[in-house]
Design an enzyme around this catalytic site. Structure first.
Site, PDB file in Angstrom:
ATOM      1  N   TYR A  58      -2.107 -11.083  14.492  1.00 54.08           N
ATOM      2  CA  TYR A  58      -1.968  -9.878  13.655  1.00 54.08           C
ATOM      3  C   TYR A  58      -2.978  -8.818  14.071  1.00 54.08           C
ATOM      4  CZ  TYR A  58      -2.994  -6.727   9.781  1.00 54.08           C
ATOM      5  OH  TYR A  58      -3.254  -5.597   9.034  1.00 54.08           O
ATOM      6  N   SER A  59      -4.269  -9.204  14.107  1.00 55.46           N
ATOM      7  CA  SER A  59      -5.275  -8.171  14.377  1.00 55.46           C
ATOM      8  C   SER A  59      -5.192  -7.678  15.815  1.00 55.46           C
ATOM      9  CB  SER A  59      -6.677  -8.657  14.018  1.00 55.46           C
ATOM     10  OG  SER A  59      -6.950  -9.908  14.568  1.00 55.46           O
ATOM     11  N   ALA A  60      -4.751  -8.552  16.736  1.00 59.45           N
ATOM     12  CA  ALA A  60      -4.582  -8.106  18.126  1.00 59.45           C
ATOM     13  C   ALA A  60      -3.463  -7.057  18.202  1.00 59.45           C
ATOM     14  CB  ALA A  60      -4.261  -9.292  19.023  1.00 59.45           C
ATOM     15  N   LYS A  81      -2.567  -5.022  15.797  1.00 63.46           N
ATOM     16  CA  LYS A  81      -3.072  -3.780  15.198  1.00 63.46           C
ATOM     17  C   LYS A  81      -4.024  -3.077  16.175  1.00 63.46           C
ATOM     18  CE  LYS A  81      -2.346  -2.448  11.558  1.00 63.46           C
ATOM     19  NZ  LYS A  81      -1.216  -1.618  11.024  1.00 63.46           N
ATOM     20  N   PRO A 114      -4.920 -22.963  -3.057  1.00 65.87           N
ATOM     21  CA  PRO A 114      -5.373 -23.414  -1.735  1.00 65.87           C
ATOM     22  C   PRO A 114      -6.515 -22.551  -1.200  1.00 65.87           C
ATOM     23  CG  PRO A 114      -3.265 -22.265  -1.567  1.00 65.87           C
ATOM     24  CD  PRO A 114      -3.636 -22.242  -3.011  1.00 65.87           C
ATOM     25  N   THR A 145      -6.749  -1.451  10.400  1.00 70.77           N
ATOM     26  CA  THR A 145      -7.453  -2.436   9.584  1.00 70.77           C
ATOM     27  C   THR A 145      -8.828  -2.760  10.150  1.00 70.77           C
ATOM     28  OG1 THR A 145      -7.392  -4.782   8.977  1.00 70.77           O
ATOM     29  CG2 THR A 145      -6.127  -4.180  10.893  1.00 70.77           C
ATOM     30  N   ASP A 146      -9.704  -3.251   9.283  1.00 72.76           N
ATOM     31  CA  ASP A 146     -11.042  -3.690   9.760  1.00 72.76           C
ATOM     32  C   ASP A 146     -10.933  -4.921  10.671  1.00 72.76           C
ATOM     33  OD1 ASP A 146     -10.373  -5.591   7.816  1.00 72.76           O
ATOM     34  OD2 ASP A 146     -12.250  -5.406   6.692  1.00 72.76           O
ATOM     35  N   GLU A 147      -9.780  -5.621  10.589  1.00 72.55           N
ATOM     36  CA  GLU A 147      -9.656  -6.872  11.359  1.00 72.55           C
ATOM     37  C   GLU A 147      -9.671  -6.639  12.867  1.00 72.55           C
ATOM     38  OE1 GLU A 147      -7.001  -9.844   9.998  1.00 72.55           O
ATOM     39  OE2 GLU A 147      -7.456  -9.467   7.911  1.00 72.55           O
ATOM     40  N   ILE A 165       0.839  -1.210   0.000  1.00 72.35           N
ATOM     41  CA  ILE A 165       0.000   0.000   0.000  1.00 72.35           C
ATOM     42  C   ILE A 165       0.872   1.257   0.000  1.00 72.35           C
ATOM     43  CG2 ILE A 165      -1.891   1.206   1.152  1.00 72.35           C
ATOM     44  CD1 ILE A 165      -2.693  -1.498   2.410  1.00 72.35           C
TER      45      ILE A 165
HETATM   46  P1  NAD Z   1       3.171  -4.976   3.446  1.00 71.18           P
HETATM   47  O1  NAD Z   1       3.485  -6.171   4.267  1.00 71.18           O
HETATM   48  O2  NAD Z   1       3.067  -5.111   1.968  1.00 71.18           O
HETATM   49  O3  NAD Z   1       4.277  -3.841   3.713  1.00 71.18           O
HETATM   50  C1  NAD Z   1       4.747  -3.542   4.995  1.00 71.18           C
HETATM   51  C2  NAD Z   1       5.992  -2.658   4.840  1.00 71.18           C
HETATM   52  O4  NAD Z   1       6.437  -2.304   6.165  1.00 71.18           O
HETATM   53  C3  NAD Z   1       7.168  -3.357   4.159  1.00 71.18           C
HETATM   54  O5  NAD Z   1       7.754  -2.490   3.208  1.00 71.18           O
HETATM   55  C4  NAD Z   1       8.141  -3.657   5.290  1.00 71.18           C
HETATM   56  O6  NAD Z   1       9.491  -3.690   4.890  1.00 71.18           O
HETATM   57  C5  NAD Z   1       7.857  -2.478   6.228  1.00 71.18           C
HETATM   58  N1  NAD Z   1       8.217  -2.756   7.634  1.00 71.18           N
HETATM   59  C6  NAD Z   1       7.903  -3.859   8.367  1.00 71.18           C
HETATM   60  N2  NAD Z   1       8.420  -3.750   9.609  1.00 71.18           N
HETATM   61  C7  NAD Z   1       9.038  -2.538   9.668  1.00 71.18           C
HETATM   62  C8  NAD Z   1       9.740  -1.832  10.694  1.00 71.18           C
HETATM   63  N3  NAD Z   1       9.914  -2.366  11.922  1.00 71.18           N
HETATM   64  N4  NAD Z   1      10.232  -0.598  10.424  1.00 71.18           N
HETATM   65  C9  NAD Z   1      10.081  -0.056   9.186  1.00 71.18           C
HETATM   66  N5  NAD Z   1       9.437  -0.675   8.171  1.00 71.18           N
HETATM   67  C10 NAD Z   1       8.922  -1.894   8.414  1.00 71.18           C
HETATM   68  O7  NAD Z   1       1.855  -4.352   4.067  1.00 71.18           O
HETATM   69  P2  NAD Z   1       0.630  -3.613   3.335  1.00 71.18           P
HETATM   70  O8  NAD Z   1      -0.329  -4.613   2.853  1.00 71.18           O
HETATM   71  O9  NAD Z   1       1.184  -2.591   2.406  1.00 71.18           O
HETATM   72  O10 NAD Z   1      -0.030  -2.895   4.594  1.00 71.18           O
HETATM   73  C11 NAD Z   1       0.383  -1.591   4.997  1.00 71.18           C
HETATM   74  C12 NAD Z   1      -0.399  -1.187   6.229  1.00 71.18           C
HETATM   75  O11 NAD Z   1      -1.794  -1.189   5.942  1.00 71.18           O
HETATM   76  C13 NAD Z   1      -0.235  -2.150   7.417  1.00 71.18           C
HETATM   77  O12 NAD Z   1      -0.174  -1.385   8.589  1.00 71.18           O
HETATM   78  C14 NAD Z   1      -1.491  -3.002   7.401  1.00 71.18           C
HETATM   79  O13 NAD Z   1      -1.819  -3.442   8.697  1.00 71.18           O
HETATM   80  C15 NAD Z   1      -2.499  -2.008   6.862  1.00 71.18           C
HETATM   81  N6  NAD Z   1      -3.636  -2.580   6.118  1.00 71.18           N
HETATM   82  C16 NAD Z   1      -3.425  -3.458   5.096  1.00 71.18           C
HETATM   83  C17 NAD Z   1      -4.523  -3.934   4.356  1.00 71.18           C
HETATM   84  C18 NAD Z   1      -4.350  -4.896   3.199  1.00 71.18           C
HETATM   85  O14 NAD Z   1      -5.353  -5.403   2.687  1.00 71.18           O
HETATM   86  N7  NAD Z   1      -3.142  -5.168   2.765  1.00 71.18           N
HETATM   87  C19 NAD Z   1      -5.816  -3.517   4.697  1.00 71.18           C
HETATM   88  C20 NAD Z   1      -5.987  -2.629   5.771  1.00 71.18           C
HETATM   89  C21 NAD Z   1      -4.883  -2.155   6.458  1.00 71.18           C
HETATM   90  O1  DAU Z   2      -9.046  -6.924   6.089  1.00 69.36           O
HETATM   91  C1  DAU Z   2      -7.845  -6.230   5.997  1.00 69.36           C
HETATM   92  C2  DAU Z   2      -6.701  -7.214   6.072  1.00 69.36           C
HETATM   93  O2  DAU Z   2      -6.696  -7.929   4.838  1.00 69.36           O
HETATM   94  C3  DAU Z   2      -5.350  -6.555   6.308  1.00 69.36           C
HETATM   95  O3  DAU Z   2      -5.360  -5.933   7.576  1.00 69.36           O
HETATM   96  C4  DAU Z   2      -4.224  -7.595   6.252  1.00 69.36           C
HETATM   97  O4  DAU Z   2      -2.968  -6.959   6.355  1.00 69.36           O
HETATM   98  C5  DAU Z   2      -4.304  -8.318   4.919  1.00 69.36           C
HETATM   99  O5  DAU Z   2      -3.336  -9.356   4.886  1.00 69.36           O
HETATM  100  C6  DAU Z   2      -5.699  -8.906   4.691  1.00 69.36           C
HETATM  101  O6  DAU Z   2      -5.953  -9.988   5.623  1.00 69.36           O
HETATM  102  P1  DAU Z   2      -6.715 -11.342   5.177  1.00 69.36           P
HETATM  103  O7  DAU Z   2      -6.332 -12.406   6.115  1.00 69.36           O
HETATM  104  O8  DAU Z   2      -8.162 -11.080   4.974  1.00 69.36           O
HETATM  105  O9  DAU Z   2      -6.049 -11.530   3.730  1.00 69.36           O
HETATM  106  P2  DAU Z   2      -5.505 -12.829   2.958  1.00 69.36           P
HETATM  107  O10 DAU Z   2      -5.196 -12.397   1.564  1.00 69.36           O
HETATM  108  O11 DAU Z   2      -4.458 -13.547   3.722  1.00 69.36           O
HETATM  109  O12 DAU Z   2      -6.798 -13.765   2.922  1.00 69.36           O
HETATM  110  C7  DAU Z   2      -8.011 -13.330   2.324  1.00 69.36           C
HETATM  111  C8  DAU Z   2      -9.026 -14.451   2.507  1.00 69.36           C
HETATM  112  O13 DAU Z   2      -8.641 -15.565   1.687  1.00 69.36           O
HETATM  113  C9  DAU Z   2      -9.110 -14.994   3.926  1.00 69.36           C
HETATM  114  O14 DAU Z   2     -10.456 -15.353   4.205  1.00 69.36           O
HETATM  115  C10 DAU Z   2      -8.222 -16.256   3.917  1.00 69.36           C
HETATM  116  C11 DAU Z   2      -8.394 -16.744   2.488  1.00 69.36           C
HETATM  117  N1  DAU Z   2      -7.223 -17.426   1.899  1.00 69.36           N
HETATM  118  C12 DAU Z   2      -6.033 -16.777   1.915  1.00 69.36           C
HETATM  119  C13 DAU Z   2      -4.906 -17.346   1.364  1.00 69.36           C
HETATM  120  C14 DAU Z   2      -3.578 -16.633   1.400  1.00 69.36           C
HETATM  121  C15 DAU Z   2      -7.354 -18.663   1.285  1.00 69.36           C
HETATM  122  O15 DAU Z   2      -8.469 -19.232   1.255  1.00 69.36           O
HETATM  123  N2  DAU Z   2      -6.250 -19.239   0.725  1.00 69.36           N
HETATM  124  C16 DAU Z   2      -5.020 -18.630   0.735  1.00 69.36           C
HETATM  125  O16 DAU Z   2      -4.044 -19.215   0.218  1.00 69.36           O
END
Ligand code: NAD
Ligand code: DAU
Length: 340
Positions: free
Chosen positions: A153-155, A157, A208, A128-130, A12
């Protein structure tokens, strides 16, 4: 504005930096990232080397490092902070919660502490919504929904969200919290559902599906989340949390079948595997507060966003190869062995 973005080499953060540099020619962005397995400095190489190179600076660092963070904020005269940095993958948090507590709780608190000491004008904490836990078949999460996280993770956050609240109430830190649903789009690491399904389907490997595949997520195109974060930075009320969602609730199995149909691949690749422990059943976001106060609305529906995403992965096959380094492969190999 001189903006410190943490975790900007992740999924992001990368998209956010590209968008903000385009939308705000007067901003300078400092991207502070530890470069874990999920961070890729090369994502932003075109900026580091291109016309915006004077407005973008990469800093290799850890949000847990007090001295370094404080020094960085002072040295670069930072006006505002956006904290994206986190361990973000639920499955990894089940395997080992410790780095999640270190970065997501202690690191976030460290950033807030430095920001308060220096008197930073604005702090957006990206959550996050989690943190709300799980829903039954009806209803949506609101900002007033009690926090009830189910995974490490969600705990972690939720821990940072509560710390942000405390820093606002106790010290008056001008913090805004954003809580968004599942993002998808360019640069997403192929451990998350959509890029993983894309990658496996392309290579005719099993897809999977955890449990019965009927868990529901609310999918949002990453640029729409980035716009929400931008609005929270510019217009959010201090001390307030804002929900963002895509208005696109889909069961996982439907998401997977849609990707297969875009790629013209057979549904026989779908493989049901053991469920994720503590797997949240359904997420859905009520983002009426963000709509009303910030003017937020998602701009793409799921079909439009998914099409754009698949096109990006098709055009950037090298990127997928690049990010799948040894550490990632080892983790996934172990994970799949356990799931079978
Ligand atoms: P990501 O895992 O792709 O990226 C995380 C980044 O943080 C990486 O570049 C990593 O190197 C950096 N990082 C990790 N630990 C660090 C540290 N100690 N110091 C400095 N940098 C560090 O994550 P993302 O999917 O881009 O998510 C970004 C943020 O948005 C997170 O806080 C996540 O909880 C939140 N979020 C993600 C989603 C989603 O669907 N991906 C949804 C809602 C909220
Ligand atoms: O809701 C926001 C969150 O979304 C963010 O806070 C997290 O950082 C982000 O990782 C994401 O969490 P999820 O656990 O929802 O995402 P993930 O892509 O891991 O899984 C999405 C859904 O798909 C979930 O119900 C688990 C399922 N899944 C996931 C994987 C990786 C599968 O069924 N098979 C898989 O291989």
């Amino acid at each position: 504005m001189r903006l410190l973005v943490t975790g900007g080499c992740g999924f992001i953060g990368t998209n956010f930096i590209y968008l903000m540099l385009e939308r705000h020619p007067d901003w300078t962005i400092f991207n502070l990232d530890k470069l874990t397995y999920a961070g890729n400095r090369k994502n932003l190489l075109p900026v580091e080397q291109g016309k915006d190179k004077k407005r973008y600076h990469f800093l290799h660092g850890d949000i847990c490092d007090r001295e370094y963070i404080e020094e960085t904020m002072l040295k670069h005269r930072i006006d505002a902070v956006i904290n994206f940095a986190a361990e973000s993958h639920v499955d990894r948090s089940i395997n080992d919660p410790s780095p999640f507590v270190t970065t997501n709780v202690q690191g976030a608190q460290n950033l807030m502490e430095c920001a308060r000491r220096i008197g930073i004008g604005r702090f957006v904490h990206v959550s996050t919504d989690e943190v709300y836990g799980t829903l039954g078949p009806e209803g949506k999460f609101m900002e007033t929904t009690p926090l009830a996280p189910n995974s490490p993770y969600s705990a972690s956050k939720a821990g940072a969200d509560l710390m942000a609240r405390a820093y606002f109430e106790t010290y008056g830190l001008p913090v805004v919290i954003t809580r968004c649903s599942n993002n998808y789009g360019p640069y997403q690491f192929p451990e998350k559902l959509i890029p993983l399904v894309y990658r496996n389907a392309k290579t005719d490997n099993p897809l999977p599906v955890y449990g019965d595949g009927l868990n529901v997520r609310d999918w949002i195109y990453v640029d729409d989340h980035c716009t929400g974060v931008e609005l929270a930075l510019l217009k959010g009320r201090e001390g307030q949390a804002y929900n963002f969602g895509g208005d696109a609730e889909k069961p996982n199995i439907e998401v997977i079948k849609t990707i297969l149909s875009i790629l013209g691949k057979p549904e026989s690749l779908i493989t049901f595997v053991k469920d994720r422990p503590g797997h949240d059943r359904r997420y859905a976001m009520d983002f009426s507060l963000a709509r009303k106060e910030l003017g937020f609305a998602p701009s793409l529906n799921f079909e439009q966003g998914l099409k754009k995403t698949v096109e990006w992965y098709e055009a950037n096959a090298n990127w997928l190869e690049d990010v799948q380094s040894g550490a990632y492969r080892d983790f996934m190999d172990e994970w799949y062995k356990e799931r079978k």
